[in-house]
Design a protein around this motif. Structure first.
Motif, PDB file in Angstrom:
ATOM      1  N   THR A   1       0.828  -1.197   0.000  1.00  0.00           N
ATOM      2  CA  THR A   1       0.000   0.000   0.000  1.00  0.00           C
ATOM      3  C   THR A   1       0.865   1.251   0.000  1.00  0.00           C
TER       4      THR A   1
ATOM      5  N   TYR B   1       0.397   3.922   1.493  1.00  0.00           N
ATOM      6  CA  TYR B   1       0.250   4.699   2.722  1.00  0.00           C
ATOM      7  C   TYR B   1       1.305   4.356   3.768  1.00  0.00           C
TER       8      TYR B   1
ATOM      9  N   THR C   1     -14.113   1.599   3.033  1.00  0.00           N
ATOM     10  CA  THR C   1     -13.784   2.672   3.952  1.00  0.00           C
ATOM     11  C   THR C   1     -12.653   3.541   3.400  1.00  0.00           C
TER      12      THR C   1
ATOM     13  N   GLN D   1      -9.519   4.936   3.826  1.00  0.00           N
ATOM     14  CA  GLN D   1      -8.475   4.553   4.774  1.00  0.00           C
ATOM     15  C   GLN D   1      -7.790   5.760   5.402  1.00  0.00           C
TER      16      GLN D   1
ATOM     17  N   ARG E   1      -7.625   6.527   9.271  1.00  0.00           N
ATOM     18  CA  ARG E   1      -6.311   6.705   9.899  1.00  0.00           C
ATOM     19  C   ARG E   1      -6.291   7.980  10.751  1.00  0.00           C
TER      20      ARG E   1
ATOM     21  N   TRP F   1      -2.841  -1.540   7.115  1.00  0.00           N
ATOM     22  CA  TRP F   1      -4.004  -2.235   6.568  1.00  0.00           C
ATOM     23  C   TRP F   1      -3.551  -3.551   5.959  1.00  0.00           C
TER      24      TRP F   1
ATOM     25  N   HIS G   1     -10.660  -3.988   4.651  1.00  0.00           N
ATOM     26  CA  HIS G   1     -11.523  -3.737   5.806  1.00  0.00           C
ATOM     27  C   HIS G   1     -10.915  -4.130   7.147  1.00  0.00           C
TER      28      HIS G   1
END
Length: 306
Positions: A65, A67, A108, A110, A114, A129, A133
């Motif tokens: 990811t 992030y 959602t 994220q 967060r 994550w 979910h």
């Protein structure tokens, strides 16, 4: 259901997390199986068609990811690859615990979630994550200046109200040695999965899960014998069994139990006396109450699996 062994026969490059060897994440396509195992297959071994097929049968895993922060990458390397060396003494937490979360909705935002989670802490905490979910928080702290431990029960209603969805947490025990991070993560995730199977609570902890960890390792036939040996005289009386279970969960407090069951205290006492008379087990005594409660949980799990 596709098993890891079946996949490994087709794709010899398959690896499972956690792994003792460092992996180049960009070279692997990651998936989560139906049994919550995380596996990676070299992208060079997969055709576009095969990737599409695997996406249908397995859950793509968000290990890559965008992030991920530098601190989160440190934790990923530690818990998945046993690369503890990235935690120098100067930046390793004095204690930490894993807080797994699961949301009922898969779409959602994220980043919004967060921000909401980070707002609970006085400093930024790693949040990772695992899929669309669910994931986990690493709650780090410095013991010397430790404030009162964060309690997740009061805040979960606010979070569910803000996001208009069901949310659950599993909060692990604290660990004081960073070397124990990989093993503790694996153990905590197992506890989280056990809580999801057996408990319908918003926030669970190790003590909540502990009885079910024992029950999950009880072979079916032996489990049936525990139920029969303890509850055979009343196994067909669900209301009586439910009364006794709630009574034990309320620390054998008749007043609290009667209130919870919307029952007159005399009616409650009648049912408890009836259970004792039929089974010969005095659930008011701790040494008899404990095995009775375990048998009730075993029966509940058996009924759920029918």
């Amino acid at each position: 259901m596709i098993t890891v062994n079946q996949l490994q026969k087709i794709y010899p490059s398959l690896v499972c997390l956690p792994s003792d060897q460092p992996l180049e994440v960009k070279e692997y396509k990651w998936y989560q199986t139906n049994t919550d195992e995380i596996v990676g297959i070299k992208k060079s071994d997969l055709t576009d068609r095969e990737m599409h097929m695997l996406d249908l049968f397995l859950t793509p895993y968000r290990y890559d990811t965008p992030y991920i922060t530098e601190r989160e990458q440190q934790w990923l390397d530690a818990i998945y690859h046993n690369q503890i060396g990235s935690f120098k003494k100067s930046n390793a937490p004095e204690r930490f615990r894993f807080v797994f979360f699961q949301l009922s909705e898969r779409d959602t935002d994220q980043e919004t979630f967060r921000e909401a989670i980070q707002g609970l802490f006085s400093s930024a905490m790693p949040i990772i994550w695992e899929n669309a979910h669910s994931g986990f928080i690493i709650e780090e702290s410095v013991v010397a200046n430790q404030e009162e431990d964060l309690s997740y029960e009061p805040i979960i209603d606010v979070l569910m109200s803000d996001f208009y969805m069901k949310l659950s947490f599993y909060v692990s025990e604290y660990v004081f040695h960073i070397d124990d991070a990989p093993a503790h993560f694996t153990w905590s995730k197992h506890c989280f999965q056990t809580a999801n199977r057996h408990l319908n609570k918003d926030v669970t902890s190790f003590l909540d899960v502990l009885p079910y960890l024992y029950l999950d390792h009880m072979p079916g036939e032996k489990g049936e014998r525990i139920i029969t040996g303890t509850l055979q005289e009343v196994v067909d009386e669900p209301e009586l069994l439910e009364t006794v279970r709630v009574f034990l969960e309320c620390n054998s407090n008749a007043t609290v139990t009667a209130k919870k069951l919307y029952m007159h205290r005399n009616s409650l006492q009648y049912r408890i006396d009836k259970f004792i008379e039929k089974t010969g087990i005095d659930v008011r005594q701790f040494h008899e109450a404990l095995p009775t409660y375990m048998a009730l949980l075993q029966l509940k799990a058996a009924n759920r699996n029918k």
